[in-house]
Write an enzyme that holds these catalytic residues in place. Structure first.
Site, PDB file in Angstrom:
ATOM      1  N   TYR A 183       0.972  -1.279  -0.093  1.00 46.07           N
ATOM      2  CA  TYR A 183       0.063   0.115   0.032  1.00 46.07           C
ATOM      3  C   TYR A 183       0.861   1.175  -0.127  1.00 46.07           C
ATOM      4  O   TYR A 183       1.945   1.287   0.642  1.00 46.07           O
ATOM      5  CB  TYR A 183      -0.939  -0.031   1.270  1.00 46.07           C
ATOM      6  CG  TYR A 183      -1.609   1.348   1.282  1.00 46.07           C
ATOM      7  CD1 TYR A 183      -3.064   1.441   0.828  1.00 46.07           C
ATOM      8  CD2 TYR A 183      -1.165   2.503   1.882  1.00 46.07           C
ATOM      9  CE1 TYR A 183      -3.605   2.785   0.742  1.00 46.07           C
ATOM     10  CE2 TYR A 183      -1.711   3.708   1.962  1.00 46.07           C
ATOM     11  CZ  TYR A 183      -2.999   3.638   1.482  1.00 46.07           C
ATOM     12  OH  TYR A 183      -3.738   4.877   1.564  1.00 46.07           O
ATOM     13  N   GLU A 209      -2.954   7.788  -4.321  1.00 47.29           N
ATOM     14  CA  GLU A 209      -2.813   6.244  -3.519  1.00 47.29           C
ATOM     15  C   GLU A 209      -2.875   5.374  -4.751  1.00 47.29           C
ATOM     16  O   GLU A 209      -3.222   5.201  -5.633  1.00 47.29           O
ATOM     17  CB  GLU A 209      -4.295   6.204  -2.763  1.00 47.29           C
ATOM     18  CG  GLU A 209      -4.216   4.879  -2.102  1.00 47.29           C
ATOM     19  CD  GLU A 209      -5.573   4.633  -1.408  1.00 47.29           C
ATOM     20  OE1 GLU A 209      -5.966   4.635  -0.167  1.00 47.29           O
ATOM     21  OE2 GLU A 209      -6.485   4.498  -2.133  1.00 47.29           O
TER      22      GLU A 209
END
Ligand code: ADP
Ligand code: MG
Length: 399
Positions: A109, A197
């Site tokens: 992530y 992101e």
């Protein structure tokens, strides 16, 4: 402003972030054709909506033939995808992205956000990315790596290497990780983003680092500096009430309740919503008409609020500093004469030219409910909405 995954991937790849090959499609036939063009044997068909959590909601499908691509697309096009980020109404699917399926060894992530407490860009990363990231951050908060970027010097390569080491990225890929982080940071700052992101950023079977998903949000107030980004806006993904308001220069936030609020200034809007709640009601929206509101602007605001079918009462709460109560009052009267308003209207005015304003309302002959304090206005709105106030006479359109 949010953009689609495929757009974010294109933006980020211009800054050196590696992404899989992919192509956009507007129909099942086009998706199958695009897959053939891409080549390979397995593809991922991904619904393009402004929300995460698509994988778990059926918006990301692995396909290994034309027929499967068709089927996956039939399930998506024209449907609403409901994920944990969309709200119950979901978001319409009008485009899909077809990508070569990548063999995944490991999912990471990576996020860049504005950290308000340090007033800096913060990089957030986790060695356990993918669709379960919310669980990981709740269950193992210590496994999340954070780094703050000092704006005067920018993101330094050593910081990127430190993040790579903490995530346990193997030495052969560290340079690629530095390139990815630097690319995201440059895209973030140069394009006035508020969020970047990549989840997941993957290590592939053939040892490459690829962004398999990408999301970017931009600062609306800076969009004028980036016309190429402003062009990526997709109104089909926005709350139609908010999009219509933005086009008319009004700030509008749609909510779930039934008391429409027309207010000047964000602070007063917050206080108005709080007071409505305190009085036992629920606001239907937050509409800020701003300073210097002309009668036309007030009328526009009424039209907008009335276009929301949930609205069962309208509270106009104006504290006029730069504004003028007489203009606002004229706007209210004009709106009630032009727009079909079939719900009770409560008006509270304070500040510049308040007496003139009250006079205009009183002389209009319209059944407007007047209030002098915010609390009184909120109580009367809630009362009128519940129809248990004697003054709660419904205003009918007068033309
Ligand atoms: P969302 O975050 O909205 O659920 P993602 O783009 O992250 O959507 O896709 C969900 C999951 O699907 C990813 O975590 C990844 O495991 C898998 N996936 C996405 N794109 C690919 C791809 N090109 N090849 C292989 N797997 C993929
Ligand atoms: Mg994702």
């Amino acid at each position: 402003m949010d953009i689609h995954e495929y757009q974010a991937k294109e933006v980020l790849s211009n800054f050196g972030v590696a992404v899989p090959e992919g192509a956009l499609a507007y129909s099942p036939e086009q998706a199958a054709y695009r897959a053939r063009e891409l080549g390979g044997e397995k593809w991922i068909v991904k619904a393009q909506v402004h929300a995460g959590g698509r994988g778990k909601a059926g918006g990301v499908k692995l396909c290994d033939s034309d027929v499967e691509i068709h089927e996956a697309c039939e399930d998506m096009f024209g449907k609403k995808l409901v994920t944990h980020q969309t709200g119950a109404d979901g978001k319409g699917i009008y485009r899909v992205y077809v990508e070569a399926a990548v063999p995944i060894e490991r999912e990471i992530y990576l996020g860049l956000v504005l950290d308000r407490s340090s007033q800096r860009v913060m990089i957030v990363a986790s060695g356990e990315g993918g669709m379960e990231i919310e669980d990981i951050s709740a269950e193992k908060p210590d496994s999340i790596v954070r780094a703050i970027v000092e704006p005067a010097v920018g993101l330094r390569d050593f910081q990127c290497r430190q993040i790579a080491f903490k995530l346990g990225i193997e030495p052969g890929l560290v340079q690629q990780m530095v390139r990815t982080l630097q690319g995201c940071y440059r895209a973030f700052t140069e394009l006035d983003a508020t969020m970047v992101e990549i989840n997941p950023l993957v290590v592939t079977g053939d040892n490459r680092l690829l962004a398999l998903d990408a999301k970017m949000t931009f600062d609306d107030n800076a969009l004028f500096r980036h016309p190429q980004i402003a062009e990526l806006r997709d109104k089909s993904q926005e709350d139609p009430r908010e999009a219509r308001a933005a086009d008319r220069g009004l700030s509008y936030v749609g909510l779930e309740g039934n008391i429409g609020c027309i207010v000047n200034g964000a602070g007063l809007a917050m206080a108005t919503m709080d007071t409505i709640k305190l009085a036992g009601g629920e606001p239907a929206n937050f509409l800020d008409i701003g300073g210097g509101a002309t009668p036309e602007r007030v009328a526009k605001a009424f039209r907008l609020v009335m276009s929301d079918k949930n609205v069962q009462a309208i509270l106009v709460n104006i504290f006029a500093g730069i504004n003028r109560c007489d203009w606002v009052a004229e706007g209210v009267v004009q709106a009630l004469r032009e727009v079909e308003v079939d719900v009770p209207v409560i008006v509270r005015l304070a500040g510049t030219n308040v007496e003139e304003g009250q006079k205009i309302l009183a002389q209009s002959g319209l059944p407007i409910i007047r209030a002098s304090t915010l609390m009184e206005a909120a109580e009367r709105s809630v009362g009128a909405w519940r129809n248990d106030l004697s003054q709660g006479v419904k205003v009918r359109a007068v033309s």
